[in-house]
Write a protein that holds these residues in place. Structure first.
Motif, mmCIF file in Angstrom:
data_model
loop_
_atom_site.group_PDB
_atom_site.id
_atom_site.type_symbol
_atom_site.label_atom_id
_atom_site.label_comp_id
_atom_site.label_asym_id
_atom_site.label_seq_id
_atom_site.Cartn_x
_atom_site.Cartn_y
_atom_site.Cartn_z
ATOM 1 N N ASN A 550 125.198 92.961 67.287
ATOM 2 C CA ASN A 550 123.913 92.056 67.510
ATOM 3 C C ASN A 550 124.192 90.891 68.225
ATOM 4 O O ASN A 550 123.524 90.144 68.028
ATOM 5 N N ARG A 551 125.232 90.723 69.055
ATOM 6 C CA ARG A 551 125.671 89.493 69.583
ATOM 7 C C ARG A 551 125.730 89.839 71.005
ATOM 8 O O ARG A 551 125.982 90.968 71.697
ATOM 9 N N TYR A 552 125.277 88.847 71.819
ATOM 10 C CA TYR A 552 124.911 89.182 73.134
ATOM 11 C C TYR A 552 125.702 87.901 73.948
ATOM 12 O O TYR A 552 125.764 86.926 73.506
ATOM 13 N N VAL A 553 126.210 88.338 75.198
ATOM 14 C CA VAL A 553 127.123 86.953 75.759
ATOM 15 C C VAL A 553 126.084 86.865 77.237
ATOM 16 O O VAL A 553 126.041 87.637 78.013
ATOM 17 N N VAL A 554 126.089 85.566 77.433
ATOM 18 C CA VAL A 554 125.326 85.141 78.650
ATOM 19 C C VAL A 554 126.402 84.162 79.254
ATOM 20 O O VAL A 554 126.825 83.109 78.921
ATOM 21 N N SER A 555 126.626 84.418 80.774
ATOM 22 C CA SER A 555 127.614 83.742 81.483
ATOM 23 C C SER A 555 126.588 82.779 82.493
ATOM 24 O O SER A 555 125.669 83.295 83.177
ATOM 25 N N THR A 556 126.856 81.725 82.377
ATOM 26 C CA THR A 556 126.110 80.793 83.507
ATOM 27 C C THR A 556 127.044 79.686 84.323
ATOM 28 O O THR A 556 128.239 79.746 83.840
ATOM 29 N N ASP A 557 126.652 79.042 84.888
ATOM 30 C CA ASP A 557 127.586 77.917 85.800
ATOM 31 C C ASP A 557 126.849 76.772 85.862
ATOM 32 O O ASP A 557 126.351 76.296 87.200
ATOM 33 N N PRO A 558 127.115 75.746 84.969
ATOM 34 C CA PRO A 558 126.285 74.403 85.316
ATOM 35 C C PRO A 558 127.208 73.647 86.284
ATOM 36 O O PRO A 558 126.276 72.824 86.888
ATOM 37 N N LYS A 559 128.399 73.665 86.516
ATOM 38 C CA LYS A 559 128.949 72.993 87.558
ATOM 39 C C LYS A 559 128.640 73.582 89.027
ATOM 40 O O LYS A 559 128.577 72.519 89.985
ATOM 41 N N GLY A 560 128.353 74.826 89.092
ATOM 42 C CA GLY A 560 128.045 75.471 90.296
ATOM 43 C C GLY A 560 126.531 74.665 90.556
ATOM 44 O O GLY A 560 126.297 75.013 91.959
ATOM 45 N N VAL A 561 125.547 74.355 90.012
ATOM 46 C CA VAL A 561 124.434 74.065 90.297
ATOM 47 C C VAL A 561 124.484 72.449 90.272
ATOM 48 O O VAL A 561 123.218 71.592 90.290
ATOM 49 N N GLY A 562 125.384 71.896 90.100
ATOM 50 C CA GLY A 562 125.534 70.216 90.295
ATOM 51 C C GLY A 562 125.466 69.381 88.834
ATOM 52 O O GLY A 562 125.362 68.143 89.190
ATOM 53 N N TYR A 563 125.807 69.936 87.906
ATOM 54 C CA TYR A 563 125.792 69.163 86.741
ATOM 55 C C TYR A 563 127.267 68.431 86.525
ATOM 56 O O TYR A 563 128.363 69.065 86.930
ATOM 57 N N THR A 564 127.204 67.171 86.256
ATOM 58 C CA THR A 564 128.304 66.422 85.995
ATOM 59 C C THR A 564 128.514 66.164 84.593
ATOM 60 O O THR A 564 127.875 66.624 83.777
#
Length: 913
Positions: A550-564
């Motif tokens: 019942n666990r799910y893994v989500v990968s995202t990329d805040p650095k890639g869209v400009g987050y400092t």
């Protein structure tokens, strides 16, 4: 009468043979055939017209092409007359040859393939092992250097003019967010390469241009080259993409060109790069955390093209000396006792024409094992075919005896039967190509389920087609020779008295030997299948120390869209709050690298009050950064101390959580709570305080032991680093790429809900990857699962073939001994006695086969030891299970015809011949 006038012209025909032919024609007329049809049928049955004509030809007539064509036509007629036999043989061979062809397709595509570059034989890599991806000290105890810094690459390039070109390529790879214009960002893989990379390989552009030395200089405009497959799949083959701008992690890059079709880079991996960038662009994307600027950061593979006259051994020795000279100038390697290790350091020049050996080293052992096992399956299939041919040739002994009496030579008889055998093999090979394509495709999907642009194709190549043809012809010749040879010994007198009354049966012993051979090989395959299945079960059901249900893994990329870095805390808080409000959510956490996800950081740990470790001191520990509820979200308990809390702020004492292995290794026989340590340098040895100890779990290697590991909270960034590159790495660690969703009960549309929630937080945040955590863990065992399933499939196929073979031989013996059985029963033999008599013969073959197969299986298990986990190569249960399974199937296969033998009517049996 014309038939007998023709026959009387043959001086070597006897009156008995004339009588036999008359009788054959009379029988056919009695069955309703016309005299002409009966005449033609008798000629075909008892020698065929071309056979009779052989008597008048000279001794070299067999060389004539028309005779070979006659043999082929006759063989096709015979096969068409017996469709059941033909279909059985073709299917059996298709399975055996198809399995071999499928495996050879992968072997040829992974182990034997050359890169699609100019003169691949002159390509060499400096280094022969897969070290990935970043090091900053000695790599191996034996001094083998395999991964290099940029400065060291330039030093070796200058020291070795024997290379026409020496390029550098990134040892690992990168996943970046790539965006074109206002389109949503998409995940892509990239590889940093030196500007002379494409020139070194001898590869030009399909559209536009490739990278050049000018692109790989400080201040040059950032450029990239797209792979052909990515250009087709992600940009619809638009030629206008060349010269346009793509945004990689928000940085603009100009597309210089498109790589040619079939080019996938310098190595064969399941996910080759989508594009290549010059090394000079690495600081653009990594900033102060640039490995290119790190003098001692080892992260590159040198790959070069040598001059034709270069002496590889001399060049290897020269490069080793240059390496030692460079190491002596670097304090990282020479200080703290490291100077004594410098004379041991060396390099190995490895051929790179087949690609940098990564996938080859990972899969080579398994592929070679599969090649051996598929060959065993082919041998079992061929033994079945040989048995069928033996039985068929014995049944046709009257036919062959008449042919020989009519003047056909033994060589002609052997050649005709071999022609039939080779035709069957070629038909089986053709059908096997379909099996091979389906099998290769299925194996690639099993081994590399997440592959996007897999460079290995399931479609058989020219080499594979040639392999299939050779295997088919050899199979037909080798396993058709014995039946043909035995059939050629038929005597004309047999045709006159009825072969089934003959006491001699030359095929009986070879058939029994083939059954023993099949049983022995089946024992090897079944034992191997049970060993691999048990190993896979142990791998998949071991205690990893984490909970994934019942666990799910989500990968995202805040650095890639400009987050400092300063904007990250608010983003992370919003992610936790929004996802925590979803129905059925138990825990939400963020982490840089997930357990058993394949990646991890590592540093040299220095406990406070300890001296700086030497080059041989085991100071390595893996580490990660995570949010407060991370351990709860993966079901790992705190066994001592406390968990992270809201009290751990940016201004409070820097705290860490360590695993039990860390506490045992660095603080043996001590209470680790409240102890301090640092990483990298002794001046930081008091940086972190241990707040708690959590239970051990496997972080990266599911096969290995649990190693030291510590976690740092995402709320604390250490500002005490004095070196700019270390401080940059610290800032980079604040970017957490994974969200773990722990549901008490997951909703049916969990992926849609997750994507919508993330889009509501920030539409620009891409979902790089989404999967159940169970699937992430299972991905560690793709190749183990493939090997287990293939060995199980081969074992099952071998069992079926061996059982069918035994059944066929026993059925044949029943037919051959019909008269004998009838006489025994007429004299008072009981049915049970007949069954026991027949089964004894079968059981002796099984026992002899097991006596040979068990030692062979033990030897095979020894060679499989490196592929096994938690099971011994001589595991008693696996061997006992194989013996029981094989014996049961063999007894059943033998019992059915034995029972049929006991049901024979004595009177009918005595009249059978």
């Amino acid at each position: 009468m014309r038939l007998f006038r023709f026959l009387r012209r043959k001086s070597d025909l006897t009156e008995e043979l004339e009588s036999h032919l008359k009788m054959a024609i009379a029988e056919r007329v009695a069955r309703g055939q016309s005299p002409e049809e009966a005449r033609r049928s008798a000629l075909h049955e008892f020698g065929n017209v071309p056979m009779i004509a052989d008597v008048t030809r000279n001794q070299w007539g067999w060389l004539r092409l028309e005779q070979w064509l006659q043999d082929v036509r006759y063989a096709l007629r015979q096969l068409r007359k017996e469709p059941g036999f033909t279909l059985t043989v073709v299917i059996t061979l298709a399975l055996g040859i198809g399995a071999n062809t499928a495996i050879f397709t992968l072997v040829q595509g992974i182990l034997l393939r050359s890169l699609p570059v100019n003169e691949p034989s002159r390509l060499y890599r400096i280094g022969d092992k897969n070290d990935c991806c970043y090091y900053n000290n000695y790599q191996n105890d034996n001094g083998d250097f395999d991964i290099f810094s940029y400065d060291l690459y330039l030093h070796l390039k200058q020291a070795a003019p024997e290379f026409e070109q020496l390029a550098a390529v990134e040892a690992g790879g990168n996943g970046f967010s790539v965006r074109k214009g206002a389109e949503p960002a998409r995940p892509m893989r990239s590889e940093y390469v030196s500007g002379n990379y494409f020139a070194t390989l001898g590869v030009g552009a399909y559209v536009g241009r490739v990278l050049s030395e000018n692109d790989d200089t400080p201040g040059a405009a950032p450029t990239l080259v797209l792979s052909y497959k990515t250009w087709q799949a992600d940009f619809a083959g638009d030629p206008g993409i060349v010269g346009s701008t793509l945004y990689v992690q928000t940085h603009p890059f100009v597309v210089a060109g498109i790589a040619p079709p079939g080019f996938f880079g310098d190595r064969i991996i399941s996910n080759p790069p989508d594009f290549w960038m010059p090394l000079a662009s690495e600081p653009v994307l990594e900033g102060a955390n640039s490995a290119l600027k790190g003098t001692d950061e080892l992260w590159l593979y040198p790959l070069g093209r040598v001059h034709p006259a270069a002496n590889i051994q001399a060049l290897q020795a020269k490069l080793s000396v240059a390496l030692q000279q460079w190491l002596a100038t670097r304090p990282t390697y020479a200080d703290h006792g490291g100077a004594a290790l410098i004379p041991r350091q060396h390099v190995v020049l490895a051929p790179a024409g087949g690609g940098i050996q990564r996938l080859q080293q990972q899969t080579g052992t398994g592929l070679r094992l599969m090649m051996i096992l598929s060959t065993v399956v082919l041998l079992i299939a061929c033994a079945n075919i040989a048995n069928l041919l033996l039985a068929r040739c014995t049944a046709r002994r009257a036919d062959v005896a008449v042919r020989i009496a009519l003047g056909a030579s033994r060589f002609r008889v052997i050649r005709e039967i071999l022609t039939e055998s080779v035709l069957l093999s070629l038909m089986g090979g053709a059908a096997g190509l379909a099996v091979a394509y389906a099998g290769s495709y299925a194996m690639l999907m099993l081994a590399f389920p997440a592959a996007k642009n897999m460079p290995v194709q399931a479609l058989p190549s020219t080499a594979v087609l040639a392999f299939t043809f050779v295997v088919s012809v050899l199979t037909g010749i080798v396993f058709g020779t014995v039946p043909a040879w035995l059939a050629s010994y038929a005597q004309p007198v047999d045709a006159l008295r009825g072969v089934n009354r003959s006491t001699a049966d030359r095929s009986s012993l070879p058939q029994r030997i083939l059954i023993v051979f099949q049983v022995a090989l089946s024992m090897v395959l079944l034992a191997g299948a049970l060993l691999m299945t048990k190993s896979l079960h142990n791998l998949e059901h071991q205690n990893f120390g984490i909970t994934t249900a019942n666990r799910y893994v989500v990968s995202t990329d805040p650095k890639g869209v400009g987050y400092t870095v300063d904007r990250l805390p608010a983003l992370y808080q919003q992610i936790e709050d929004r996802f925590a409000a979803l129905p059925g959510m138990a825990n939400v956490s963020l982490v840089r690298y997930i357990p058993l996800g394949g990646n991890m950081w590592g540093s040299c740990v220095i406990p406070q009050g300890h001296a700086a470790p030497g080059p041989k001191d085991p100071c390595f520990a893996a580490w990660d950064r995570a949010s407060t509820r991370f351990l709860d979200s993966i079901g790992v308990p705190i066994v001592r101390g406390r968990n992270f809390s809201t009290q751990d702020t940016a201004t409070s004492q820097q705290v860490v959580l360590v695993n039990q292995a860390f506490a045992r290794h660095f603080f043996p026989n001590q209470d680790p709570i409240g102890k301090h340590f640092g990483v990298g340098s002794i001046q930081y040895s008091g940086a972190f305080e241990i707040a708690g100890v959590f239970a051990d779990f496997k972080m990266t290697d599911p096969r290995g032991e649990v190693r030291p590991l510590f976690f740092r909270p995402l709320s604390q960034q250490f500002h005490g680093y004095k070196e700019s590159d270390v401080d940059a790495a610290e800032k980079s660690s604040m970017y957490l790429n994974f969200i773990i969703l722990d549901f008490a009960q997951a909703p049916a549309d969990v992926e849609t809900l997750t994507r919508r929630t993330l889009a509501d937080i920030d539409p620009s945040l891409p979902v790089m990857h989404f999967s159940p955590y169970d699937a992430e863990v299972a991905g560690n065992f793709n190749q183990d699962r493939l090997l287990a399933r293939l060995t199980s499939g081969f074992g099952a196929l071998a069992l079926i073939l061996a059982s069918v073979g035994l059944y066929g031989v026993m059925s044949y013996f029943v037919v051959r001994r019909t008269s004998e059985i009838g006489i025994r029963m007429a004299l008072g033999a009981a049915r049970s006695g007949v069954v026991a008599m027949m089964l004894r013969g079968a059981l002796w073959q099984i026992l002899v086969g097991l006596a040979i197969g068990i030692p062979a299986a033990l030897i095979a298990g020894h060679f499989m030891a490196s592929l096994l986990y938690g099971v011994k190569p001589y595991d008693p249960l696996a061997f006992f299970g194989a013996i029981v399974l094989l014996t049961i199937c063999a007894v059943v296969a033998g019992f059915i015809p034995s029972r049929r033998a006991a049901s024979i009517d004595p009177m009918k049996a005595l009249r059978a011949d």
